[in-house]
Design an enzyme around this catalytic site. Structure first.
Site, PDB file in Angstrom:
ATOM      1  N   SER A   1       0.828  -1.199   0.000  1.00  0.00           N
ATOM      2  CA  SER A   1       0.000   0.000   0.000  1.00  0.00           C
ATOM      3  C   SER A   1       0.864   1.252   0.000  1.00  0.00           C
ATOM      4  O   SER A   1       1.917   1.297   0.628  1.00  0.00           O
ATOM      5  CB  SER A   1      -0.921   0.024   1.220  1.00  0.00           C
ATOM      6  OG  SER A   1      -1.682   1.216   1.236  1.00  0.00           O
TER       7      SER A   1
ATOM      8  N   LYS B   1      -4.465  -6.601   3.611  1.00  0.00           N
ATOM      9  CA  LYS B   1      -4.489  -5.517   2.615  1.00  0.00           C
ATOM     10  C   LYS B   1      -5.923  -5.238   2.158  1.00  0.00           C
ATOM     11  O   LYS B   1      -6.309  -4.079   1.938  1.00  0.00           O
ATOM     12  CB  LYS B   1      -3.620  -5.894   1.414  1.00  0.00           C
ATOM     13  CG  LYS B   1      -3.648  -4.882   0.254  1.00  0.00           C
ATOM     14  CD  LYS B   1      -3.233  -3.478   0.689  1.00  0.00           C
ATOM     15  CE  LYS B   1      -2.852  -2.582  -0.468  1.00  0.00           C
ATOM     16  NZ  LYS B   1      -3.845  -2.402  -1.494  1.00  0.00           N
TER      17      LYS B   1
ATOM     18  N   HIS C   1      -7.503  -3.248   4.852  1.00  0.00           N
ATOM     19  CA  HIS C   1      -6.917  -1.895   4.752  1.00  0.00           C
ATOM     20  C   HIS C   1      -7.679  -1.078   3.718  1.00  0.00           C
ATOM     21  O   HIS C   1      -8.076   0.064   3.959  1.00  0.00           O
ATOM     22  CB  HIS C   1      -5.442  -2.001   4.370  1.00  0.00           C
ATOM     23  CG  HIS C   1      -4.833  -0.718   3.876  1.00  0.00           C
ATOM     24  ND1 HIS C   1      -5.060  -0.229   2.599  1.00  0.00           N
ATOM     25  CD2 HIS C   1      -4.011   0.177   4.466  1.00  0.00           C
ATOM     26  CE1 HIS C   1      -4.424   0.913   2.437  1.00  0.00           C
ATOM     27  NE2 HIS C   1      -3.766   1.179   3.553  1.00  0.00           N
ATOM     28  N   ASN C   2      -7.911  -1.658   2.556  1.00  0.00           N
ATOM     29  CA  ASN C   2      -8.608  -0.936   1.493  1.00  0.00           C
ATOM     30  C   ASN C   2     -10.060  -0.661   1.861  1.00  0.00           C
ATOM     31  O   ASN C   2     -10.613   0.386   1.504  1.00  0.00           O
ATOM     32  CB  ASN C   2      -8.531  -1.719   0.182  1.00  0.00           C
ATOM     33  CG  ASN C   2      -7.153  -1.640  -0.453  1.00  0.00           C
ATOM     34  OD1 ASN C   2      -6.164  -1.342   0.216  1.00  0.00           O
ATOM     35  ND2 ASN C   2      -7.078  -1.927  -1.732  1.00  0.00           N
TER      36      ASN C   2
ATOM     37  N   GLU D   1     -10.049   2.206   4.055  1.00  0.00           N
ATOM     38  CA  GLU D   1      -9.768   3.367   3.187  1.00  0.00           C
ATOM     39  C   GLU D   1     -11.064   3.886   2.549  1.00  0.00           C
ATOM     40  O   GLU D   1     -11.298   5.104   2.490  1.00  0.00           O
ATOM     41  CB  GLU D   1      -8.768   2.948   2.116  1.00  0.00           C
ATOM     42  CG  GLU D   1      -8.382   3.997   1.107  1.00  0.00           C
ATOM     43  CD  GLU D   1      -7.487   3.409   0.027  1.00  0.00           C
ATOM     44  OE1 GLU D   1      -7.823   3.535  -1.167  1.00  0.00           O
ATOM     45  OE2 GLU D   1      -6.455   2.788   0.383  1.00  0.00           O
TER      46      GLU D   1
END
Length: 474
Positions: free
Chosen positions: A129, A183, A186-187, A190
């Site tokens: 990232s 990940k 995480h997105n 986001e």
């Protein structure tokens, strides 16, 4: 042929910058792309940054790598990734490593890892990232795969990762798909973070009549406090930018359709399977879907709205929105970390949530000051919810009245705030002694004999609703 310490195949922006990052850190890097012109361009433009070993074919690329070979794939997720993996694996030997640095679905990573493990090859699904700038200057790196593979790869990945307080933003997260799962979450966070920022901008503009330039200054001020983060920083830059062609605020000439590549949707789908309420992420995904249907929105403009006028005090509402934004961000991150914990239980991963917060402090898109506080919250015995950490519960207590005023103001003047509203509803649901789910379970038993449990003694029961309504053990 020159020999390379590591190789990168797929030289679009991310792969190109990742290769340059390795080279800048003193590693000899084999580089390959299906279009040889990209390989040639990389070497011509950046060959002075370190040692690049260009390869014109997959066979040449694999042959250039020192054993155990370390090949990083930076290609489009899905079938293209499978094709490249097979091309590499057919030329590799036992003990070699294939690293997928793209945004692959974690279930695909689990499948690929199991297949290659049978062939004696390590497959390492790795979340990266930070965008193109992070890939070059230092990303947040989230590798999964075997501990044996990480022993060989860890020093290289840590070298190129972002550093915060001297600590590399890279840690081994667990076997098979753990890295790509983290990940993905995480997105998803986001998505929620950006939705909350957009709602803050929209409400202040609609309720107070503030201009984008004025709001840019608001976000710059917020970035000096507890909201300090990369996304708040760049929000100020976007809102302060003037379109050169029209002289209008840049945000006013951009079509109001937010696109998505799928990772947020994957996060919500997996959360449904795990039974984890990631309401903030879900509302962010749905808001993008709504924005992507302009014809329907255009047809709906005739629907009546509220009669209340937008005449809020700018000073008061700005302060309230700041607190509501912080509180809602805490909820979004708490839900994401709950999902990571649930996945660890489901898939046999032991993911250290404090370590996740540590590596998200730098390099990645959601890097923020308050990730230090999240890391501290998970340093000892993990709280049942991040919202119960003393520091965060105090912040929520301070924010809650402003949070409620923000949601009420938005509803009164017809400004949609699904992120703020769902976060507040989650907060209120979590703190309730009893929820109306008791009625839902009663209804389920009435129409489908789905049974229920009682609060006064153990067991599972069913009421004979169509008969004499006697209760019996199920």
């Amino acid at each position: 042929m020159d020999r390379a310490d590591v190789g990168v195949t797929g030289l679009a922006t991310m792969g190109r910058n990742l290769a340059r990052n390795f080279a800048r850190h003193g590693y000899a890097v084999a580089v390959h792309n299906r279009s040889a012109s990209r390989t040639d361009q990389l070497v011509a433009e950046h060959g002075d940054e370190g040692t690049f070993v260009p390869a014109t074919s997959v066979g040449e690329f694999v042959a250039a790598l020192n054993r155990p070979r370390k090949a990083i794939i930076m290609v489009k997720a899905g079938a293209p990734t499978d094709a490249v993996i097979e091309e590499l694996a057919a030329r590799m030997e036992r003990g070699d490593m294939i690293v997928d640095g793209g945004n692959a679905h974690f279930e695909d990573t689990r499948r690929r890892e199991a297949d290659l493990r049978e062939r004696g090859i390590h497959f390492v699904g790795t979340g990266i990232s930070g965008g193109e700038e992070g890939a070059l200057l230092g990303p947040s790196v989230m590798p999964g795969g075997s501990a044996e593979a990480y022993q060989a790869l860890g020093p290289l990945l840590s070298d190129i990762a972002a550093k915060v307080d001297g600590i590399a933003c890279c840690v081994h997260l667990g076997p098979d798909g753990a890295g790509h799962f983290v990940k993905m979450v995480h997105n998803g966070i986001e998505y929620a973070d950006m939705q909350l920022i957009a709602e803050s901008y929209d409400l202040l503009r609609q309720a107070c009549g503030m201009t984008p330039a004025e709001l840019a200054e608001v976000f710059r001020e917020w970035n000096r406090g507890e909201l300090e983060s990369y996304l708040i920083e760049i929000t100020a830059e976007v809102l302060g930018h003037t379109d050169s062609g029209t002289g209008q605020p840049f945000v006013d000439v951009v079509q109001d359709r937010a696109e998505q590549k799928g990772t947020g949707r994957w996060t919500v789908q997996n959360a449904l399977e795990l039974g984890v309420p990631v309401t903030g992420i879900a509302e962010a995904v749905f808001a993008r879907s709504l924005s992507g249907n302009p014809d329907q929105r255009g047809a709906a403009r005739s629907l009546p709205g509220p009669g209340a006028s937008a005449n809020a005090s700018a000073d008061g509402l700005v302060s309230d929105v700041r607190l509501a934004l912080y509180a809602s961000k805490i909820v979004a991150y708490a839900q994401g970390f709950d999902q990571i914990a649930a996945a660890g239980r489901e898939y046999g991963w032991d993911i250290d949530r404090g370590a996740v917060a540590t590596i998200w402090r730098g390099g990645c898109i959601i890097r923020a000051r308050f990730l230090d506080r999240i890391r501290e919250a998970y340093a000892g015995a993990a709280p049942a919810s991040l919202l119960l950490d003393p520091g965060f519960s105090a912040a929520l207590a301070q924010a809650q009245e402003a949070w409620r005023r923000v949601v009420g103001t938005a509803a009164a003047i017809g400004v949609p705030t699904p992120g703020f509203s769902s976060a507040l509803a989650y907060y209120d649901g979590l703190r309730r002694d009893r929820l109306p789910a008791a009625l839902i379970q009663g209804l389920r038993d009435f129409f489908g004999a789905h049974t229920y449990q009682r609060v006064d003694h153990p067991g599972t029961f069913h009421t004979d609703w169509s008969g004499d309504r006697t209760e019996s053990p199920a």
